[in-house]
Structures are given as C-alpha cells and as structure tokens.
Design a protein around this motif. Structure first.
Motif, PDB file in Angstrom:
ATOM      1  N   PRO A  99      44.466   6.780   6.690  1.00 41.06           N
ATOM      2  CA  PRO A  99      44.153   7.758   5.796  1.00 41.06           C
ATOM      3  C   PRO A  99      42.830   7.651   5.454  1.00 41.06           C
ATOM      4  CG  PRO A  99      45.730   6.286   4.504  1.00 41.06           C
ATOM      5  CD  PRO A  99      45.482   5.999   6.111  1.00 41.06           C
ATOM      6  N   ASP A 100      42.166   6.563   5.548  1.00 41.46           N
ATOM      7  CA  ASP A 100      40.846   6.303   5.190  1.00 41.46           C
ATOM      8  C   ASP A 100      39.878   6.196   6.501  1.00 41.46           C
ATOM      9  OD1 ASP A 100      41.982   3.915   5.913  1.00 41.46           O
ATOM     10  OD2 ASP A 100      41.052   2.719   4.477  1.00 41.46           O
ATOM     11  N   PHE A 101      40.337   7.039   7.562  1.00 46.55           N
ATOM     12  CA  PHE A 101      39.228   6.773   8.796  1.00 46.55           C
ATOM     13  C   PHE A 101      38.061   7.418   8.183  1.00 46.55           C
ATOM     14  CE2 PHE A 101      40.870  11.228   8.631  1.00 46.55           C
ATOM     15  CZ  PHE A 101      39.743  12.018   9.117  1.00 46.55           C
ATOM     16  N   ASP A 102      36.942   6.825   9.161  1.00 49.67           N
ATOM     17  CA  ASP A 102      35.563   7.405   8.591  1.00 49.67           C
ATOM     18  C   ASP A 102      34.783   8.076   9.756  1.00 49.67           C
ATOM     19  OD1 ASP A 102      34.378   4.953  10.146  1.00 49.67           O
ATOM     20  OD2 ASP A 102      35.434   3.751   8.968  1.00 49.67           O
ATOM     21  N   THR A 103      35.415   7.866  10.879  1.00 48.43           N
ATOM     22  CA  THR A 103      34.742   8.497  12.191  1.00 48.43           C
ATOM     23  C   THR A 103      35.677   9.179  13.204  1.00 48.43           C
ATOM     24  OG1 THR A 103      33.104   6.839  11.997  1.00 48.43           O
ATOM     25  CG2 THR A 103      33.245   7.869  14.038  1.00 48.43           C
ATOM     26  N   VAL A 104      35.376  10.393  13.609  1.00 53.34           N
ATOM     27  CA  VAL A 104      36.282  10.872  14.587  1.00 53.34           C
ATOM     28  C   VAL A 104      35.372  11.160  15.800  1.00 53.34           C
ATOM     29  CG1 VAL A 104      36.078  13.195  13.304  1.00 53.34           C
ATOM     30  CG2 VAL A 104      37.920  12.681  15.123  1.00 53.34           C
ATOM     31  N   LEU A 146      37.336  14.794   6.003  1.00 50.93           N
ATOM     32  CA  LEU A 146      36.142  13.991   5.565  1.00 50.93           C
ATOM     33  C   LEU A 146      35.410  14.921   4.333  1.00 50.93           C
ATOM     34  CD1 LEU A 146      35.047  12.826   9.134  1.00 50.93           C
ATOM     35  CD2 LEU A 146      35.986  11.478   7.272  1.00 50.93           C
ATOM     36  N   GLU A 147      35.371  16.068   4.552  1.00 52.34           N
ATOM     37  CA  GLU A 147      34.448  16.759   3.695  1.00 52.34           C
ATOM     38  C   GLU A 147      35.027  16.741   2.012  1.00 52.34           C
ATOM     39  OE1 GLU A 147      34.881  21.222   3.630  1.00 52.34           O
ATOM     40  OE2 GLU A 147      32.617  21.290   3.318  1.00 52.34           O
ATOM     41  N   ARG A 148      36.457  16.596   1.978  1.00 48.51           N
ATOM     42  CA  ARG A 148      36.983  16.195   0.934  1.00 48.51           C
ATOM     43  C   ARG A 148      36.887  15.077   0.267  1.00 48.51           C
ATOM     44  NH1 ARG A 148      41.550  13.953  -0.088  1.00 48.51           N
ATOM     45  NH2 ARG A 148      42.116  13.984   1.987  1.00 48.51           N
ATOM     46  N   ARG A 149      36.804  14.085   1.098  1.00 49.13           N
ATOM     47  CA  ARG A 149      36.700  12.650   0.616  1.00 49.13           C
ATOM     48  C   ARG A 149      34.810  12.495   0.508  1.00 49.13           C
ATOM     49  NH1 ARG A 149      38.376   8.964   4.345  1.00 49.13           N
ATOM     50  NH2 ARG A 149      38.911  10.401   6.031  1.00 49.13           N
ATOM     51  N   HIS A 150      33.785  13.400   1.017  1.00 48.45           N
ATOM     52  CA  HIS A 150      32.617  13.096   0.804  1.00 48.45           C
ATOM     53  C   HIS A 150      32.147  11.781   1.529  1.00 48.45           C
ATOM     54  CE1 HIS A 150      31.552  16.298  -2.267  1.00 48.45           C
ATOM     55  NE2 HIS A 150      32.822  16.106  -2.422  1.00 48.45           N
ATOM     56  N   THR A 151      32.679  11.881   2.881  1.00 46.48           N
ATOM     57  CA  THR A 151      32.205  10.544   3.607  1.00 46.48           C
ATOM     58  C   THR A 151      32.366  10.586   5.195  1.00 46.48           C
ATOM     59  OG1 THR A 151      32.601   7.954   3.794  1.00 46.48           O
ATOM     60  CG2 THR A 151      34.667   9.158   3.491  1.00 46.48           C
ATOM     61  N   GLY A 152      31.841   9.726   5.934  1.00 45.56           N
ATOM     62  CA  GLY A 152      32.164   9.922   7.461  1.00 45.56           C
ATOM     63  C   GLY A 152      31.140  10.487   8.399  1.00 45.56           C
ATOM     64  N   CYS A 153      31.880  10.415   9.404  1.00 41.26           N
ATOM     65  CA  CYS A 153      31.158  11.221  10.455  1.00 41.26           C
ATOM     66  C   CYS A 153      32.031  11.966  11.671  1.00 41.26           C
ATOM     67  CB  CYS A 153      30.367  10.151  11.259  1.00 41.26           C
ATOM     68  SG  CYS A 153      29.530  10.622  12.824  1.00 41.26           S
ATOM     69  N   VAL A 154      31.711  12.872  12.016  1.00 43.62           N
ATOM     70  CA  VAL A 154      32.148  13.667  13.195  1.00 43.62           C
ATOM     71  C   VAL A 154      31.315  13.800  14.245  1.00 43.62           C
ATOM     72  CG1 VAL A 154      33.182  15.987  13.881  1.00 43.62           C
ATOM     73  CG2 VAL A 154      33.499  15.254  11.188  1.00 43.62           C
ATOM     74  N   ALA A 155      31.946  13.337  15.268  1.00 42.89           N
ATOM     75  CA  ALA A 155      31.250  13.288  16.630  1.00 42.89           C
ATOM     76  C   ALA A 155      31.808  13.975  17.820  1.00 42.89           C
ATOM     77  CB  ALA A 155      30.551  12.003  16.969  1.00 42.89           C
ATOM     78  N   ALA A 156      31.274  14.678  18.579  1.00 38.05           N
ATOM     79  CA  ALA A 156      31.856  15.306  19.802  1.00 38.05           C
ATOM     80  C   ALA A 156      30.782  15.242  20.969  1.00 38.05           C
ATOM     81  CB  ALA A 156      32.241  16.556  19.292  1.00 38.05           C
ATOM     82  N   ILE A 157      31.432  14.868  22.147  1.00 37.67           N
ATOM     83  CA  ILE A 157      30.717  14.912  23.466  1.00 37.67           C
ATOM     84  C   ILE A 157      30.789  16.583  23.946  1.00 37.67           C
ATOM     85  CG2 ILE A 157      30.519  13.943  25.439  1.00 37.67           C
ATOM     86  CD1 ILE A 157      31.926  11.479  24.767  1.00 37.67           C
ATOM     87  N   THR A 158      29.629  16.974  24.053  1.00 35.98           N
ATOM     88  CA  THR A 158      29.310  18.247  24.611  1.00 35.98           C
ATOM     89  C   THR A 158      28.677  17.901  26.019  1.00 35.98           C
ATOM     90  OG1 THR A 158      27.167  18.916  23.780  1.00 35.98           O
ATOM     91  CG2 THR A 158      29.164  19.333  22.480  1.00 35.98           C
ATOM     92  N   GLY A 194      27.755  15.065   2.371  1.00 37.20           N
ATOM     93  CA  GLY A 194      27.262  13.725   3.001  1.00 37.20           C
ATOM     94  C   GLY A 194      28.187  13.336   4.358  1.00 37.20           C
ATOM     95  N   VAL A 195      28.863  14.033   4.946  1.00 32.34           N
ATOM     96  CA  VAL A 195      29.406  13.898   6.163  1.00 32.34           C
ATOM     97  C   VAL A 195      28.525  14.338   7.317  1.00 32.34           C
ATOM     98  CG1 VAL A 195      31.283  14.548   7.679  1.00 32.34           C
ATOM     99  CG2 VAL A 195      31.840  14.707   5.024  1.00 32.34           C
ATOM    100  N   ARG A 196      28.467  13.279   8.182  1.00 35.99           N
ATOM    101  CA  ARG A 196      27.276  13.473   9.339  1.00 35.99           C
ATOM    102  C   ARG A 196      28.142  14.197  10.548  1.00 35.99           C
ATOM    103  NH1 ARG A 196      22.613  10.466   8.838  1.00 35.99           N
ATOM    104  NH2 ARG A 196      22.562   9.461   6.955  1.00 35.99           N
ATOM    105  N   VAL A 197      27.428  14.987  11.082  1.00 38.85           N
ATOM    106  CA  VAL A 197      27.975  15.564  12.370  1.00 38.85           C
ATOM    107  C   VAL A 197      26.933  15.270  13.595  1.00 38.85           C
ATOM    108  CG1 VAL A 197      28.695  17.737  13.513  1.00 38.85           C
ATOM    109  CG2 VAL A 197      29.258  17.330  11.010  1.00 38.85           C
ATOM    110  N   ILE A 198      27.545  14.477  14.850  1.00 41.61           N
ATOM    111  CA  ILE A 198      26.571  14.120  15.754  1.00 41.61           C
ATOM    112  C   ILE A 198      27.028  14.953  17.174  1.00 41.61           C
ATOM    113  CG2 ILE A 198      25.894  12.313  17.305  1.00 41.61           C
ATOM    114  CD1 ILE A 198      26.324  10.462  14.699  1.00 41.61           C
TER     115      ILE A 198
END
Ligand code: NAP
Length: 267
Positions: A99-104, A146-158, A194-198
């Motif tokens: 439930p507390d994952f920080d990165t996807v 992540l937006e609800r928890r105000h933390t973390g990072c979403v990353a995706a390979i394009t 405060g959520v990063r998107v890479i």
C-alpha cells in the motif's frame, strides 16, 4: 490468472547501496529485457519489488533470482497488462500488498513489423492497445494513488521512435509518441502533489524485441540503459530521460529536419 505472494529475507548479500526515497517499486512488464536489468540493479540496492507480467513461470524464476541478488521482498502477480479488464485486479493486489509503494515503472510493450500494421487494422489497433491505450489506463490507476498520498514517482518506457513519425515504424512510433504526450500532461497534473513523472526514451537496445533486426549487436546493452533508468528513479529526474544520453542530441537534430526533406527519407 495466478497469483503468488512470497517474501524472501535478505541473507549473505553484497552490501547494498542505500536507495533514496525509492524503496518499494512496482514493475509493470517485469519480463522485459530492459526490466530484467533494472530489477537486478534494484535488487542489489535492497529494494522491495512487486513484479507484474504474463508468465507465472517466468515470474517465479525472477522472484527466486532477485531474492538471491539482494531484494528485500519480491512479490509477483501474473496478468496480461494489455488487457484493461485485468487492471483493477492488478491495482487491488498492489494496494493490498504494497500500500505504501513509492515508484511504479511501466516497461511492457510490443513492436510489430510495420508492414503488418499497414496491412491489417487489427494489428494496428493491437499495437496501439499494447503500447498506448492500456499503458495510459493502468498508469491512471497508480497515478491517482500517488497523487492522493502526495508522494512517489511514475516512470514509463516510451521510445525515441515517438519523437518523429518515420516511414519504417510510424505505427509503433505513434503509440509511443502518444504515451510520451500522456506522460507530459500527467507530469503537469501531478506536479502540485509532489509526484514525479519520468518519461524514459531509449534508443535501440539489445533485447528480445530487437534481436531479429539488422545491426542489433551494435545497439546499446540493457545494463547501460538500466543504469540510466535506476539513476533517474533514485533522483526523481530528469523529467525526460534519453538513454543512452547521445539520443537526446540525435533526436534534437532529427526534429530540426524540415518535413519537406524528412518525408523523402526512407528510414
Ligand atoms: N529494445 C529496444 O530497442 C527499445 C527501444 C525503445 C523502447 N523500448 C521499449 O522498452 C520497453 C521494454 O522493451 P524490451 O526491449 O525490454 O522488450 P522485450 O524484452 O521484448 O519485452 C517486452 C515486454 O512486454 C511484454 N509484452 C509484449 N507484448 C505484450 C502483450 N501483447 N501483452 C502484454 N505484455 C506484452 C512482454 O511480456 P512477455 O515476456 O510475456 O512476452 C515483455 O515483458 C517496451 O515498452 C519497448 O517498447 C525498447
């Protein structure tokens, strides 16, 4: 669809480099050649991983391998991520078990032969579904959490293929370009939380996706690309990662070529 929940304690492993905020990572498409290398490097850092991919057998093998390499915990969930109807179950499993994952990190994708996509609308739609539609759908679920928890990072390979439509692969390229645009908008939406998107844009990489292509031996190795990806996940930047780095300069130059010339190029 099968599910396995196993955690392995860390025993007699090389000393792990401490990760920064990145500790609990969900990998969507864990059997990809690039993801395999990313996971090894994350395991070495002692991260906790949830691996999602189609093959239960390959997930079980990965689980054992990554535990030996230092991962603190490895959970697996078998699902076909290109099938949107399975997403709710994937997300529910993740929410319940990590439930507390920080990165996807989204790493799955397919590259059909361009000629097949030109000759069949079904193949074309499948290419768009795997590489864009399903990716946008599942990222939407994880991003909201992540937006609800105000933390973390979403990353995706394009892919760099999404930077300009080319004769030889514009169907795959348009799906990747759409995903890049989606991530750009998502980044802007999540910034206040405060959520990063890479957005990760590799050039050609030696993996099962490309091993049938001419000159594939000259492509970048997945280890090098994985190092760049893991570094970006640790830093939470840059917003757009070209890997290897030279592709930033190549694509900047490619984007400057006037359309009237570009349409005559046969690549
Ligand atoms: N290799 C390159 O040159 C390159 C360059 C730029 C971007 N990329 C992107 O990098 C990402 C990783 O690719 P890779 O090079 O590591 O390729 P890969 O080794 O061929 O891995 C592809 C992954 O996508 C999954 N996948 C393929 N078709 C699928 C479908 N129809 N439904 C669900 N899952 C599917 C595969 O699952 P199974 O293991 O079950 O088949 C595997 O996990 C992809 O998004 C790719 O587009 C690759």
């Amino acid at each position: 669809m099968t599910m396995t929940v196993t955690s392995y304690p860390t025993t007699s492993l090389p000393e792990a480099t401490p990760a920064t905020a990145m500790k609990k990572i969900i990998i969507l498409g864990a059997t990809s050649g690039i993801a395999l290398e990313v996971q090894r490097q994350l395991a070495y850092r002692g991260c906790e991983l949830l691996l999602v991919a189609r093959s239960p057998q390959r997930l079980a093998d990965l689980q054992a391998d990554l535990a030996v390499r230092g991962a603190q915990q490895v959970l697996t969930y078998s699902a076909d991520l290109a099938t949107i109807q399975q997403h709710a179950a994937v997300f529910e499993f993740a929410s319940h078990n990590v439930p507390d994952f920080d990165t996807v990190l989204l790493a799955y994708g397919s590259m059909h032969d361009q000629k097949e996509s030109e000759g069949s609308v079904d193949v074309l739609l499948e290419e768009l579904r795997v590489n864009f539609v399903s990716a946008a759908a599942i990222l939407t679920l994880f991003a909201a959490d992540l937006e609800r928890r105000h933390t973390g990072c979403v990353a995706a390979i394009t892919s760099v293929a999404g930077d300009r439509g080319r004769r030889s692969n514009y169907v795959y390229g348009s799906a990747k370009g759409a995903l890049s645009l989606f991530l750009q908008g998502l980044r802007s939406r999540l910034h206040p939380a405060g959520v990063r998107v890479i957005t990760i844009k590799p050039g050609p990489v030696q993996t099962p996706m490309t091993d049938h292509l001419p000159n594939s031996a000259r492509f970048a190795g997945p280890e090098q690309v994985a190092r760049d990806i893991v570094g970006a996940l640790e830093r939470g930047s840059p917003d757009v990662l070209y890997t290897p780095k030279v592709w930033r300069y190549i694509m900047t130059a490619v984007q400057q070529i006037p359309e009237t010339i570009f349409k005559r190029l046969s690549f």
